[in-house]
Design a protein around this motif. Sequence first.
Motif, PDB file in Angstrom:
ATOM      1  N   ILE A   1      37.334  29.714  33.294  1.00 46.77           N
ATOM      2  CA  ILE A   1      38.611  30.386  32.913  1.00 46.77           C
ATOM      3  C   ILE A   1      38.619  31.622  33.435  1.00 46.77           C
ATOM      4  O   ILE A   1      39.501  32.443  34.121  1.00 46.77           O
ATOM      5  CB  ILE A   1      38.602  30.664  31.065  1.00 46.77           C
ATOM      6  N   GLY A   2      37.388  32.518  33.289  1.00 48.69           N
ATOM      7  CA  GLY A   2      37.338  33.645  33.927  1.00 48.69           C
ATOM      8  C   GLY A   2      37.765  33.755  35.463  1.00 48.69           C
ATOM      9  O   GLY A   2      38.514  34.599  35.965  1.00 48.69           O
ATOM     10  N   GLU A   3      37.082  32.949  36.057  1.00 49.95           N
ATOM     11  CA  GLU A   3      37.511  32.740  37.447  1.00 49.95           C
ATOM     12  C   GLU A   3      38.915  32.494  37.953  1.00 49.95           C
ATOM     13  O   GLU A   3      39.510  33.268  38.728  1.00 49.95           O
ATOM     14  CB  GLU A   3      36.751  31.645  38.335  1.00 49.95           C
ATOM     15  N   THR A   4      39.634  31.912  37.224  1.00 53.10           N
ATOM     16  CA  THR A   4      40.851  31.283  37.255  1.00 53.10           C
ATOM     17  C   THR A   4      41.712  32.554  36.950  1.00 53.10           C
ATOM     18  O   THR A   4      42.768  32.857  37.616  1.00 53.10           O
ATOM     19  CB  THR A   4      41.321  30.135  36.220  1.00 53.10           C
ATOM     20  N   MET A   5      41.563  33.279  35.956  1.00 49.59           N
ATOM     21  CA  MET A   5      42.228  34.501  35.382  1.00 49.59           C
ATOM     22  C   MET A   5      42.079  35.345  36.779  1.00 49.59           C
ATOM     23  O   MET A   5      43.222  36.011  36.926  1.00 49.59           O
ATOM     24  CB  MET A   5      41.727  35.179  34.300  1.00 49.59           C
ATOM     25  N   ASP A   6      40.911  35.641  37.382  1.00 55.01           N
ATOM     26  CA  ASP A   6      40.741  36.661  38.652  1.00 55.01           C
ATOM     27  C   ASP A   6      41.597  36.181  39.702  1.00 55.01           C
ATOM     28  O   ASP A   6      42.348  36.865  40.448  1.00 55.01           O
ATOM     29  CB  ASP A   6      39.280  36.556  38.930  1.00 55.01           C
ATOM     30  N   ARG A   7      41.945  34.657  39.711  1.00 57.33           N
ATOM     31  CA  ARG A   7      42.712  34.205  40.832  1.00 57.33           C
ATOM     32  C   ARG A   7      44.178  34.363  40.596  1.00 57.33           C
ATOM     33  O   ARG A   7      44.918  34.819  41.620  1.00 57.33           O
ATOM     34  CB  ARG A   7      42.292  32.718  41.068  1.00 57.33           C
ATOM     35  N   LEU A   8      44.418  34.422  39.249  1.00 50.82           N
ATOM     36  CA  LEU A   8      45.835  34.357  38.774  1.00 50.82           C
ATOM     37  C   LEU A   8      46.318  35.616  38.838  1.00 50.82           C
ATOM     38  O   LEU A   8      47.538  35.944  39.130  1.00 50.82           O
ATOM     39  CB  LEU A   8      45.788  33.746  37.390  1.00 50.82           C
ATOM     40  N   GLU A   9      45.585  36.839  38.303  1.00 48.93           N
ATOM     41  CA  GLU A   9      46.208  37.906  38.141  1.00 48.93           C
ATOM     42  C   GLU A   9      46.826  38.668  39.334  1.00 48.93           C
ATOM     43  O   GLU A   9      47.989  38.979  38.924  1.00 48.93           O
ATOM     44  CB  GLU A   9      45.124  38.938  37.537  1.00 48.93           C
ATOM     45  N   PRO A  10      46.272  38.672  40.556  1.00 51.36           N
ATOM     46  CA  PRO A  10      47.214  39.454  41.636  1.00 51.36           C
ATOM     47  C   PRO A  10      48.248  38.482  41.733  1.00 51.36           C
ATOM     48  O   PRO A  10      49.437  39.247  42.100  1.00 51.36           O
ATOM     49  CB  PRO A  10      45.949  39.316  42.861  1.00 51.36           C
TER      50      PRO A  10
ATOM     51  N   ILE B   1      42.499  37.250  27.228  1.00 51.80           N
ATOM     52  CA  ILE B   1      41.572  36.060  27.647  1.00 51.80           C
ATOM     53  C   ILE B   1      40.194  36.913  28.334  1.00 51.80           C
ATOM     54  O   ILE B   1      39.226  36.336  27.608  1.00 51.80           O
ATOM     55  CB  ILE B   1      42.069  35.260  28.781  1.00 51.80           C
ATOM     56  N   ARG B   2      40.290  37.869  29.039  1.00 52.67           N
ATOM     57  CA  ARG B   2      39.119  38.453  29.599  1.00 52.67           C
ATOM     58  C   ARG B   2      38.137  39.014  28.371  1.00 52.67           C
ATOM     59  O   ARG B   2      36.770  38.742  28.296  1.00 52.67           O
ATOM     60  CB  ARG B   2      39.236  39.506  30.611  1.00 52.67           C
ATOM     61  N   GLN B   3      38.886  39.749  27.430  1.00 51.59           N
ATOM     62  CA  GLN B   3      38.137  40.299  26.371  1.00 51.59           C
ATOM     63  C   GLN B   3      37.517  39.336  25.614  1.00 51.59           C
ATOM     64  O   GLN B   3      36.432  39.631  25.047  1.00 51.59           O
ATOM     65  CB  GLN B   3      39.267  41.143  25.453  1.00 51.59           C
ATOM     66  N   GLY B   4      38.166  38.113  24.984  1.00 50.49           N
ATOM     67  CA  GLY B   4      37.725  37.093  24.343  1.00 50.49           C
ATOM     68  C   GLY B   4      36.439  36.615  25.086  1.00 50.49           C
ATOM     69  O   GLY B   4      35.422  36.120  24.350  1.00 50.49           O
TER      70      GLY B   4
END
Lengths: 133, 287, 144, 361
Positions: free
Chosen positions: D168-177, D269-272
């Motif tokens: 999840i964390g990696e996907t969020m990193d990819r998604l955010e930019p 999501i990151r906070q969670g």
Amino acid sequence: MSMIVSSLKNLLSKPDTVRYPFERTDIPSNNRGRVVWDMERCIWCRLCEKNCPTKAIVTDKAAKTQTITRVRCIQCRTCVDVCPTNTIAMEPVYSEPGPAREVHTYAVGMKKGEYTVGLMPLSERDETRLRKR
Amino acid sequence: MTDAITGLAMLIAVPLLIGLLLGIDRRLTARMQNRVGPPLLQPFYDLWKLFGKERRAVNQAQVSFAAASVLLQFTAFAVFATGGDLLVAFFVSGAGNLALALGAFSSRSAYGQLGGQRELLQVLAYEPVLFLVIFILGWQNGSFLSDAFGENLLYLLPLALIAMVPVVLITMQKSPFDIATAHQEIVSGVYVEYSGTYLGLLKLGHWFELAFVFGIITLFFSADDIVISLLGKSLIVLVFVFLAVLIDNSTARTTRGDMVFKTLAFGLGLTIINLVLLWIDVSGAIW
Amino acid sequence: MREDAATRSPWILHFDTGSCNGCDLEVWALLTPRYDVERFGMVNKANPKHADILLITGPVTKKSEQRLINLYNQTPDPKLVIACGDCASNGVPFLDCYNVCMGVDKVIPVDLYVPGCSCRPEAIMDAVVKGIGMWKKKVEEADR
Amino acid sequence: MSRTSVIPFGPQHAAFLEPFHLKLQVEEEVVVGAEMSFGYNHRGMEYAMAQDFKRTQFLCERVCGICSFHHSSAYVQTMERLFGIEAPERAKLVRMIMMEAQRLTSHLLALGHIAETVGYENMFMQFFREREEVMTLVNRISGGRVHYSMNAIGGIRKDVTYEGLKDIGETMDRLEPRLLDLRSIVRKDRTLRKRLIGVGVLSKEAAFDWCTVGPTSRGSGLPHDIRLTGFDGYGVNGVKFRPIYYDEGDCYARTMVRMDEVIQSVDLIRQGINLMRDGPFLNAVKGNPPAADAYGRVEAPRGELMYWVRGKNEVQLDRIKLRTPALVNVPAVSAMIKGARVADVGPITVSVDPCICCTDR
């Protein structure tokens, strides 16, 4: 960034598309696809039949078969969770679409992963409708 | 005699090329949206399939208008291809558009009515520009006959060529000016009540219309060597298609008032500036 | 020849007859970059008069029953009906609901059933490919 | 000379995903009256859901596929209150993460849908491309693309593994930019702004009077967010966020609220993930629901979603009632639509993100 830049960037980069029927898509290993029975282990407790929220599973203790109507299964994984002997497993592969609604029967004595294919029994309403034609 | 043969060859070849061009357009659009897109021959498949579908019409008038539209568009292009008068081709093509709108009005569907109304507005928006461009071309060339163009006009009329961009956008039914066929507002506008063969006919008519508009664009370039001439002409067309796709993919659809105003202001403004510059040039002031 | 071209250009009409939106979203996912069914010439036309394939989702509520019949009748032959998802196939997750007809095939003839709740986009794509395979039979039926 | 004509929108229309009927009275292309009718999606869910409280856990996800996890979270939360138990902290955080993931899919859908209705096909495709990323993520985590079936009364059915959380964390990193890129496009794009700014204005007072919830009310300057009341993971100490609101009240404001909330969801999501500690994830319940009543509410992507349940010491429930956000948001469309052009009907209706399967049930 403007949309023009984005469009040109997309034009030059590789498409995001998975060429599906010719190329495999990445269905994850824990995908809730379809349930299969390993009949050697079944102890006929009927928990799966009782707990199935859509009554997709029919257990026949006398004939020693487990029958599932594929289009009735909603992939909730309840049967897998309640099974005390790990008879039922969830495969990541989804059920195939087809011109008929298939009913799969697993019987004792079949090899693992094997099943017989039948058609979904018609309800009373269906029968009257077909007779009208 | 040779003219007639080239004309005939053009009549057959150019619609096929237009189909291919639309295939390129769809492919390019898909790639800009990060997709793979359909095969290049997709427009032909579509057309062929439509001719194989069941024939069903809402009323007889609709069918006659569809036939009229196709015939008129075909005539317009035929006049152009066989070296006829540009003005005749222009007005016949306009009549074809009118028939299309009337066909939409003849059905009592609300979407058809709206589509017809918007189609007429589009005609109102782009035809003056197209007319002025044709006028300036003919005036510069000294003749309105399409086979009398043998001079390279690109450096004389650059602004008039740019003024053709919204015209191409409108005729190719591209955003921001695709209001007559706005899929999400009025489904498919003028085409909404047609199905099967008749829809195929209208699509064919649209191909002829595009052939005529792109034909006018090709008139801007010409060279003595026939190969260079053909290459230059096709290059201009391809650049226009690319521009149209790029603009389509980076704009939202405008509203109808905006479309009329923008197209007229942009197109007429540029052509008139070009005309004034030419006039000054003719009188030998600058350039 | 005729069916050959048609199989390369199936235009779809998607109609939601009371589904939970799950399969609808998967139908939309088909149109977007990742699955991109325009590779097969499939375009969402949203107009029954232009459509070849009807993608129906939902167990058919009583109110949308007549609308579904209208859409079916407005689609010119040859046409194909695909019931997407369990509820369109036999209405099952909505067993106890009182306002549903329990499946598309109770209202109009269905050619293909797609199991799954919600069905995966791959499954819908498989169904469309299978449907295209059935096209020849459909054309013959329409000619009769 | 003025002549009104009637344009029917729907139940099957290119701009709407779902069946609902909008009867527009137009003069030329200006809307002078609108009449909405619903019920095409009415299945009788409330009755069916009262039949078996265990089955309802799966049935409530099928009320709406876009916010299925919010529905099941609201239901299990209500049932937990009815049984008088509390879910473990880990389960609460997993619920929060999955709810935010679903908010991402739902908001990206709504944003793409708005772009589609103004004829911005490319933007629609871009939003859906990012959405597909989240869809495959939730598929990897929960096993389903639309219906997660993760909730159980008293917690979650299956724990999320360490690898899952890392994924999840990696996907969020990819998604955010990529989401930030999209936000800057939405902010700057001139044609989009021209189509959305000043269209379908709902003033602060009107938004209050029509009882709108969620992004619709936040787009009109009401900072009203149920997540602030601290249900599930949002109540865990350390989760911080502020509701996003815009004052303009037009379609563009509602779009921007969603656009910013998408970024906020990534943050939540990151906070969670950071707050997640090992521990139990299910406090199983025994027996039938007691003869009492309870309610629970969550902030679904479209706004406040409320469940009310009354048990009767049986497998059946006496009554279950749900109040969905779209039910109050969609009628507010009739206030926005007067005087709009036909071209704006699509963006206005879609800007409240109508979810007809929630409304009709």
